[in-house]
Write an enzyme that holds these catalytic residues in place. Structure first.
Site, mmCIF file in Angstrom:
data_model
loop_
_atom_site.group_PDB
_atom_site.id
_atom_site.type_symbol
_atom_site.label_atom_id
_atom_site.label_comp_id
_atom_site.label_asym_id
_atom_site.label_seq_id
_atom_site.Cartn_x
_atom_site.Cartn_y
_atom_site.Cartn_z
ATOM 1 N N LYS A 38 -6.156 -10.836 55.837
ATOM 2 C CA LYS A 38 -7.014 -11.988 56.100
ATOM 3 C C LYS A 38 -7.920 -12.171 54.891
ATOM 4 C CE LYS A 38 -10.111 -13.891 59.640
ATOM 5 N NZ LYS A 38 -10.626 -13.685 61.019
ATOM 6 N N ASP A 130 -12.906 -15.849 72.926
ATOM 7 C CA ASP A 130 -11.965 -16.907 72.538
ATOM 8 C C ASP A 130 -10.532 -16.480 72.834
ATOM 9 O OD1 ASP A 130 -11.361 -19.454 71.622
ATOM 10 O OD2 ASP A 130 -11.190 -18.832 69.523
#
Length: 476
Positions: A38, A130
């Protein structure tokens, strides 16, 4: 075409992107290990650097079979690198057929694994905030892994629980108390999101735009109008559990310990729905040897004739879900060297690094390590050459009113809005594979189920040029 990243490591594929960066697949050319990287541009994240620090701290705390593993991080100038488990099974939403869902035993197993992961997070005092199919990844054995802790936070420390007051998440999955109350408990919020995920798996659609009285579908649910979609598509046993999970009052909402006692949750899986056996945590343990590595030396030249030379700029962004799933011991020295880093270099055009043979194979043949790369159903071969495939795709998208932009030599970016009027962006890559053209679609931003609906519409419009040859996906 692989791009050198750190000594012995190449960046070979873009897995996802978002507001502050992107996720790349890194492969060790010597050991063939694979890691998701990432890459966060801290200049773009200048307004929320503490969020990145918190995400790293939370990742460091976690170690569970249903949570994407974190190997470490490194800061290089204005770029922050997070090294994560790579999940070759892709995102959960890819397994959900729009408006249909998936077989109930499959949904049950994924739900059990989701609950196992959430139980662990809550035991560590962490709430995800989330949970949705785009943030739930599958490894090479089809085990579910919770990913993307960008919105996660600590709600309990040393036995003391704090109430939350920040409204965050994705509207169709957020609990109603987030929209109504100044403060709320963390655990019921994650439980609610698990219920919406289960609904999507069983019915192939989301139940509402948001859980508020202004939404007719939500009002219908509260009035128990289960003869309407999506509820009429769901069997009575899981529907009974959903009634307990999707209860508006968080104090009356079922807790995870009671979910684990539910009749449907505890029902034995039907035979023939999976390979291997399921461990106590719900993880499938497949028999036989599994490939542990991925090669990065395949020669691949992107399609050039149809799309010309590179001419678009790239924006890095916070990765959308789409990383995870390790096949080796993270203590290996090669991964340590990747995390420590020596010399970093960025690709000029990430999508040029798509892998030549990641899908190729014939049923019954021995699998190459490439065939363990991300499994997706949103791709097809065409009967045309590169030029013809490109023109056909462009014409269909223009007729359907999609935004269209050439991003790379072999890639276009398509943008539209979904049924909820939210932005939907996906990348389409034209890959030449042994004289055949593979058209590969990947979600970049937006709802996964809506993305699959649009993919199916485009594929339908291209039915005259879509090859009947199946893109064979290796079994989990």
């Amino acid at each position: 075409m692989a791009v050198p990243f750190v000594e012995d490591w190449d960046l070979v594929q873009t897995l996802g992107e978002g507001a502050y960066g992107e996720v790349q697949l890194a492969v060790n050319r010597r050991t063939e290990e694979a890691v998701a990287v990432k890459i966060v541009d801290m200049k773009r994240a200048a307004d929320c650097p503490e969020n990145i620090k918190k995400e790293i701290c939370i990742n460091k705390m976690l170690n569970h079979e249903n949570v994407v593993k974190f190997y470490g991080h490194r800061r290089e100038g204005a770029t922050q690198y997070l090294f994560l488990e790579y999940c070759s099974g892709g995102e959960l939403f890819d397994r959900i057929e729009p408006d249909i869902g998936m077989p109930e035993p499959e949904a049950q197993r994924f739900f059990q694994q989701l609950i196992a992961g959430v139980v662990y997070l809550h035991s560590m005092g962490i709430t995800h905030r989330d949970l949705k199919p785009e943030n739930l990844l599958l490894d090479e054995r089809d085990n579910l892994k919770i990913s993307d802790f960008g919105l996660a936070t600590v709600f309990k420390h040393n036995g003391r629980e704090r109430l939350l007051n920040k409204m965050c998440g994705t509207l169709p999955y957020v609990a109603p108390e987030l929209l109504r109350r100044p403060e709320f408990r963390a655990e019921p919020v994650d439980v609610w999101a698990c219920g919406v995920v289960l609904t999507a798996m069983l019915a192939g659609e989301l139940p509402w735009d948001q859980p508020s009285d202004s939404c007719q579908e939500y009002s219908d649910w509260k009035e128990r109008k289960t003869y309407l979609a999506p509820w009429r598509k769901i069997d009575s046993a899981p529907l009974a559990l959903l009634h307990k999970i999707l209860t508006e009052n968080p104090t009356a909402r079922i807790t995870i310990p009671d979910i684990k006692k539910d009749r449907w949750y505890c029902r034995p899986l039907k035979k023939g729905t999976k390979r291997g056996r399921v461990s106590s945590g719900g993880v499938t343990e497949s028999p036989g040897a599994l490939p542990k590595h991925i090669r990065s030396d395949t020669d691949f030249s992107p399609v050039k004739s149809a799309l010309g030379e590179d001419k678009a700029s790239y924006s890095t962004s916070q990765p959308e879900p789409g990383t995870g799933g390790a096949l080796w011991d993270s203590s290996t020295g090669s991964i340590d060297r990747l995390v420590q880093g020596i010399s970093f270099s960025q690709p000029a055009c990430p999508e040029h690094m798509l892998l030549n043979s990641q899908l190729l194979g014939t049923p019954g043949s021995s699998q190459s390590p490439w065939q363990r790369l991300v499994r997706r159903m949103t791709r097809f071969f065409t009967k045309l050459d590169a030029d013809g495939s490109y023109r056909s795709l462009r014409d269909v998208c223009e007729k359907m009113g999609y935004g269209w932009k050439q991003s790379c030599t072999n890639q276009v970016t398509i943008s539209t809005t979904d049924r909820r009027n939210n932005k939907l962006i996906f990348k389409v890559n034209l890959l030449e594979m042994e004289s055949r053209i593979l058209v590969d679609f990947r979600l970049s931003k937006g709802d996964g189920l809506e993305f699959k609906r649009h993919f199916l519409k485009i594929k339908g419009k291209l039915s005259d040029v879509v090859s009947t040859q199946k893109v064979w996906l290796p079994p989990p």
